[in-house]
Design a protein around this motif. Structure first.
Motif, PDB file in Angstrom:
ATOM      1  N   UNK A  31      -9.303  -2.886   2.591  1.00 21.98           N
ATOM      2  CA  UNK A  31     -10.304  -1.854   2.371  1.00 21.98           C
ATOM      3  C   UNK A  31      -9.611  -0.532   2.050  1.00 21.98           C
ATOM      4  N   UNK A  32     -10.298   0.359   1.304  1.00 20.90           N
ATOM      5  CA  UNK A  32     -11.665   0.235   0.792  1.00 20.90           C
ATOM      6  C   UNK A  32     -11.707  -0.416  -0.587  1.00 20.90           C
ATOM      7  N   UNK A  33     -12.406  -1.516  -0.672  1.00 21.68           N
ATOM      8  CA  UNK A  33     -12.676  -2.145  -1.961  1.00 21.68           C
ATOM      9  C   UNK A  33     -11.492  -2.798  -2.631  1.00 21.68           C
ATOM     10  N   UNK A  34     -10.538  -3.332  -1.881  1.00 20.57           N
ATOM     11  CA  UNK A  34      -9.389  -3.981  -2.481  1.00 20.57           C
ATOM     12  C   UNK A  34      -8.097  -3.252  -2.152  1.00 20.57           C
ATOM     13  N   UNK A  35      -7.003  -3.797  -2.625  1.00 24.72           N
ATOM     14  CA  UNK A  35      -5.692  -3.316  -2.205  1.00 24.72           C
ATOM     15  C   UNK A  35      -5.335  -1.938  -2.741  1.00 24.72           C
ATOM     16  N   UNK A  36      -5.809  -1.574  -3.926  1.00 24.65           N
ATOM     17  CA  UNK A  36      -5.295  -0.397  -4.622  1.00 24.65           C
ATOM     18  C   UNK A  36      -5.307   0.872  -3.770  1.00 24.65           C
ATOM     19  N   UNK A  37      -6.428   1.188  -3.132  1.00 17.08           N
ATOM     20  CA  UNK A  37      -6.544   2.432  -2.372  1.00 17.08           C
ATOM     21  C   UNK A  37      -6.180   2.254  -0.908  1.00 17.08           C
ATOM     22  N   UNK A  38      -5.697   1.090  -0.547  1.00 19.88           N
ATOM     23  CA  UNK A  38      -5.290   0.845   0.833  1.00 19.88           C
ATOM     24  C   UNK A  38      -3.796   1.058   0.983  1.00 19.88           C
ATOM     25  N   UNK A  39      -3.319   0.990   2.216  1.00 23.36           N
ATOM     26  CA  UNK A  39      -1.891   1.097   2.450  1.00 23.36           C
ATOM     27  C   UNK A  39      -1.119  -0.096   1.934  1.00 23.36           C
ATOM     28  N   UNK A  80     -15.839   9.207   7.741  1.00 25.48           N
ATOM     29  CA  UNK A  80     -14.643   8.369   7.697  1.00 25.48           C
ATOM     30  C   UNK A  80     -14.970   6.956   7.210  1.00 25.48           C
ATOM     31  N   UNK A  81     -14.084   6.422   6.404  1.00 28.30           N
ATOM     32  CA  UNK A  81     -14.190   5.036   5.958  1.00 28.30           C
ATOM     33  C   UNK A  81     -12.918   4.304   6.373  1.00 28.30           C
ATOM     34  N   UNK A  82     -13.048   2.995   6.549  1.00 31.41           N
ATOM     35  CA  UNK A  82     -11.908   2.194   6.965  1.00 31.41           C
ATOM     36  C   UNK A  82     -10.911   2.053   5.822  1.00 31.41           C
ATOM     37  N   UNK A  83      -9.640   2.180   6.132  1.00 33.58           N
ATOM     38  CA  UNK A  83      -8.550   1.957   5.176  1.00 33.58           C
ATOM     39  C   UNK A  83      -7.600   0.943   5.799  1.00 33.58           C
ATOM     40  N   UNK A  84      -7.361  -0.150   5.100  1.00 31.35           N
ATOM     41  CA  UNK A  84      -6.432  -1.150   5.620  1.00 31.35           C
ATOM     42  C   UNK A  84      -5.012  -0.596   5.565  1.00 31.35           C
ATOM     43  N   UNK A  85      -4.338  -0.501   6.704  1.00 35.13           N
ATOM     44  CA  UNK A  85      -2.994   0.070   6.688  1.00 35.13           C
ATOM     45  C   UNK A  85      -1.970  -0.880   6.078  1.00 35.13           C
ATOM     46  N   UNK A 126      -1.826   7.254  -8.154  1.00 34.19           N
ATOM     47  CA  UNK A 126      -1.246   6.256  -7.270  1.00 34.19           C
ATOM     48  C   UNK A 126      -2.244   5.639  -6.317  1.00 34.19           C
ATOM     49  N   UNK A 127      -1.876   5.633  -5.035  1.00 36.11           N
ATOM     50  CA  UNK A 127      -2.732   5.023  -4.009  1.00 36.11           C
ATOM     51  C   UNK A 127      -3.712   6.024  -3.416  1.00 36.11           C
ATOM     52  N   UNK A 128      -3.711   7.262  -3.896  1.00 37.17           N
ATOM     53  CA  UNK A 128      -4.512   8.378  -3.379  1.00 37.17           C
ATOM     54  C   UNK A 128      -4.015   8.854  -2.013  1.00 37.17           C
ATOM     55  N   UNK A 129      -2.954   8.287  -1.486  1.00 33.70           N
ATOM     56  CA  UNK A 129      -2.379   8.704  -0.214  1.00 33.70           C
ATOM     57  C   UNK A 129      -1.367   9.824  -0.488  1.00 33.70           C
ATOM     58  N   UNK A 130      -1.545  10.972   0.165  1.00 36.60           N
ATOM     59  CA  UNK A 130      -0.665  12.109  -0.073  1.00 36.60           C
ATOM     60  C   UNK A 130       0.044  12.506   1.217  1.00 36.60           C
ATOM     61  N   UNK A 131       1.330  12.807   1.108  1.00 37.46           N
ATOM     62  CA  UNK A 131       2.085  13.269   2.257  1.00 37.46           C
ATOM     63  C   UNK A 131       3.135  14.272   1.813  1.00 37.46           C
ATOM     64  N   UNK A 132       3.234  15.365   2.531  1.00 40.21           N
ATOM     65  CA  UNK A 132       4.296  16.354   2.317  1.00 40.21           C
ATOM     66  C   UNK A 132       4.398  16.845   0.879  1.00 40.21           C
ATOM     67  N   UNK A 133       3.214  16.942   0.244  1.00 43.08           N
ATOM     68  CA  UNK A 133       3.145  17.522  -1.085  1.00 43.08           C
ATOM     69  C   UNK A 133       3.232  16.555  -2.233  1.00 43.08           C
ATOM     70  N   UNK A 134       3.362  15.252  -1.983  1.00 40.01           N
ATOM     71  CA  UNK A 134       3.455  14.280  -3.076  1.00 40.01           C
ATOM     72  C   UNK A 134       2.607  13.054  -2.772  1.00 40.01           C
ATOM     73  N   UNK A 135       2.215  12.385  -3.845  1.00 47.84           N
ATOM     74  CA  UNK A 135       1.390  11.184  -3.749  1.00 47.84           C
ATOM     75  C   UNK A 135       2.260   9.936  -3.630  1.00 47.84           C
TER      76      UNK A 135
END
Length: 681
Positions: free
Chosen positions: A193-201, A323-328, A501-510
């Motif tokens: 989740x959400x909706x497949x692997x792309x936006x998940x961890x 909040x929505x569930x994100x598969x880590x 990318x995965x839409x996950x951002x940390x420390x200024x980069x995706x």
């Protein structure tokens, strides 16, 4: 049909004018001496006065562009600045080849080109410039590449005449299984989740670009590593205006980015609207991360606080408001600490009077480009060059597009079945040699009909165990090409996979979603194992195809550097690169014409693409009024005129007015520019 192999070496005819010509002042006038008769019948003795001519100095336009009002510093905001934000455009008319004396850089963003050019101007190597370019691209094109992604590089050492490949591809974590992308676990068969692997961890591979750049810099850097981050740090701290492509990417990824608090704070306004074209945006977190890497090297990225931030974000299990569930993902600190960039042998083959070198697996780009060219070598492509050649590259011919597309279908069929990370799945025969054998490719060429498209090609049979094939939807990246004062060259293609990318951002980069370049299913419909299936520590197959071209020396060995090119574009990268190489080598186009030329080609399907964004393609009336489209349809091609989004960057070494100079082109479908030291013809 006749498959005789013509030995063709097109005459180089650089036809494009300089992108900008320097205006030199000249002084002229009489000497002020009276030459009238003095009355003696003897002509007067005339002694010309001593005249000291004015010193005329051309302005130093290195790393600048020239507009109607003079030279302009890229990023200055003055009239004529190519970094001034404009709406995203499908195609920018009128780009002409740029020339330089000693060094040149072509990227997809003006600010990145400036950063690389300044390093070259200071005497830095092509790899030094590549570090500076990538750090800026990660800031101004976060949708395409960055610290959280991976890359492939080819480097040419002009002194040793040696090509080295560098692999900075992301890896799957040690805990990944073959079902990592399709199920939460081998026992919990619900999709990520959400909706497949792309936006998940689950989509996030261990980033490789930083470690790869450091490895290449250790081998070929001239300037101190720490000094290569200044341009990017300053832009991140002071701010830069959002470009058209970045603005479009933010708006198009609103849903995905809205799940990540750091992404929301950076990319969106206080009212929740996406930041728009021209908005000045600052990224102090990115500047801090760059300083950490500059001071501590790649180890400071792969261990410590930066690495912990990456792992924490990959393990996030929810996001957004509400909040929505994100598969880590299952990445650990050990995955980052153990990541290795690799030196690999490039894939180098002959093509007519040239050597063409490409990236080795886990990229399929080098093998697929070489395979297509090896098939095309059996045809007289020069006789099918574009018509009405102009600065945009002219109009491709029906047979030119047909032959190239058919060759690509055959090449894609082989790469789909046989090419993956060779540390896990060996190539037939254990090297590219069997797939690129001249006799084998001649036999593949014999499958091409001049009167009918094959539609879908079958892979060749190498007597190896059957492997399964699954379809993949690969996406975009960015590419740059650099040549330094010593003649060393870098071609580098770099990516976070899909836009943002995965839409996950940390420390200024995706962070990337690169693992979705694996096959999500480990077997195909027949039950055969897929070569590109997920395995722990494995690198997903890529289509990235950074490419170097050389003249063939008299003894048949690798000769002088001729060309560097490459492109983003996911699975279509191979087509963009083949088009550009054929345009230059077979059709005599200059660096900009070959880059601008209509994007055309085919993967292994019945559809042949013609970039409808190009002015040479008439998409009106369903293409019924365009003889190229109707001609291809008559041969059985299903023609798509969807706009293409290549980002080709090309540099060639050519003769101009008796001088050996560099000639560059940047794709008019993106925002890039070519910069170098000034050349006065």
């Amino acid at each position: 049909m006749n498959h005789a192999i013509p030995f063709l070496r097109p005459a180089w005819r650089p036809t494009a004018t300089l992108a900008a010509t320097l205006l030199l002042l000249s002084a002229c006038g009489g000497n002020g001496t009276d030459t009238a008769d003095n009355g003696s019948g003897t002509p007067p003795v005339v002694t010309p006065p001593v005249v000291t001519p004015p010193v005329v100095t051309a302005p130093d336009t290195a790393c600048e562009v020239v507009s109607n009002t003079g030279s302009v510093v890229v990023g200055s905001g003055l009239p004529g600045d190519p970094a001034a934000p404009e709406p995203a455009s499908g195609y920018r008319l009128g780009k002409t080849a740029v020339h330089a004396k000693q060094y040149m850089v072509s990227t997809a963003n003006p600010l990145a080109s400036r950063a690389g050019c300044e390093v070259l101007k200071e005497g830095g190597s092509a790899v030094d410039a590549a570090v500076a370019v990538q750090m800026v691209l990660g800031l101004v094109e976060p949708q395409s590449s960055g610290l959280g992604g991976g890359a492939f590089m080819l480097h040419y050492d002009a002194t040793q005449k040696k090509v080295q490949a560098y692999d900075g591809r992301e890896t799957a974590p040690a805990a990944a299984t073959e079902n990592y992308l399709r199920w939460v676990s081998d026992t919990d068969r619900t999709p990520p989740q959400p909706g497949g692997a792309r936006a998940s961890g689950r989509s996030i591979g261990t980033p490789g670009a930083v470690r790869m750049l450091e490895l290449a810099h250790q081998d070929h850097g001239k300037l101190a590593w720490k000094g290569l981050f200044g341009s990017a740090e300053k832009l991140a701290s002071d701010g830069f205006p959002i470009s058209g492509r970045m603005a479009s990417a933010i708006a198009g990824a609103t849903t995905g980015l809205s799940r990540d608090p750091e992404a929301v704070a950076y990319f969106f306004n206080a009212d929740g609207s996406p930041k728009a074209l021209g908005t000045t945006i600052k990224n102090p977190a990115y500047a801090a991360t760059l300083k950490t890497i500059a001071d501590g090297g790649a180890n400071a990225f792969y261990t410590g606080a930066v690495a912990q931030g990456i792992v924490d974000k990959i393990k996030a299990s929810s996001g957004g408001t509400p909040a929505v569930a994100i598969t880590p993902g299952l990445t650990e600190m050990s995955d980052l600490a153990n990541y290795q960039a690799k030196r690999r042998e490039p894939v180098c083959t002959t093509y007519r009077a040239y050597w063409v070198c490409g990236m080795s697996p886990p990229s399929s780009g080098g093998i697929a480009v070489a395979s297509a060219l090896g098939i095309l070598e059996n045809f007289d492509l020069a006789s099918h060059k574009p018509t009405a050649i102009d600065i945009e590259g002219g109009k491709p011919t029906v047979m030119g597009v047909h032959l190239v597309s058919e060759a690509e279908r055959l090449a894609y069929a082989d790469r789909d079945k046989y090419v993956a990370d060779t540390d896990f799945v060996p190539l037939p025969g254990g090297s590219p040699a069997m797939m690129l054998d001249k006799t084998y490719l001649r036999n593949r060429a014999a499958l091409i009909s001049s009167t009918r498209s094959m539609g879908t090609a079958s892979a060749g049979n190498f007597g190896t165990p059957a492997l399964g094939v699954t379809a993949l939807n690969e996406r975009g990246t960015t590419h740059f090409t650099i040549v330094d004062k010593q003649g060393n060259a870098v071609v580098m293609t770099t990516t976070v996979e899909a836009g943002m990318g995965s839409f996950h951002m940390t420390q200024g980069f995706l962070l990337n979603n690169q693992l979705t370049d694996f096959s999500a299913t480990p077997t195909d419909g027949t039950g055969a194992p897929v070569a590109n299936r997920v395995e722990a520590g494995k690198r997903p197959r890529s289509s990235m195809a950074p490419t170097l071209v050389f003249h063939k020396a008299a003894d048949g060995s690798l000769g002088e550097f001729l060309m560097g090119t490459g492109s983003p574009g996911g699975g279509t990268i191979i087509q963009y690169v083949v088009k550009t190489v054929v345009g230059a080598l077979d059709w005599g186009l200059d660096a900009q014409q070959a880059t601008s030329l209509v994007d055309f080609g085919a993967s292994n399907s019945a559809t042949t693409s013609l970039g409808g964004e190009h002015p040479s393609i008439n998409t009106a009336n369903g293409g019924a009024d365009d003889p190229l489209i109707t001609g291809l349809r008559a041969l059985g091609h299903t023609v798509s005129t969807s706009a293409q989004s290549s980002g080709i960057s090309t540099i060639m070494r050519v003769q101009r007015n008796g001088q050996s100079v560099l000639q560059g082109g940047a794709d008019p479908r993106r925002e890039g520019v070519v910069l170098g030291d000034s050349f006065q013809p």
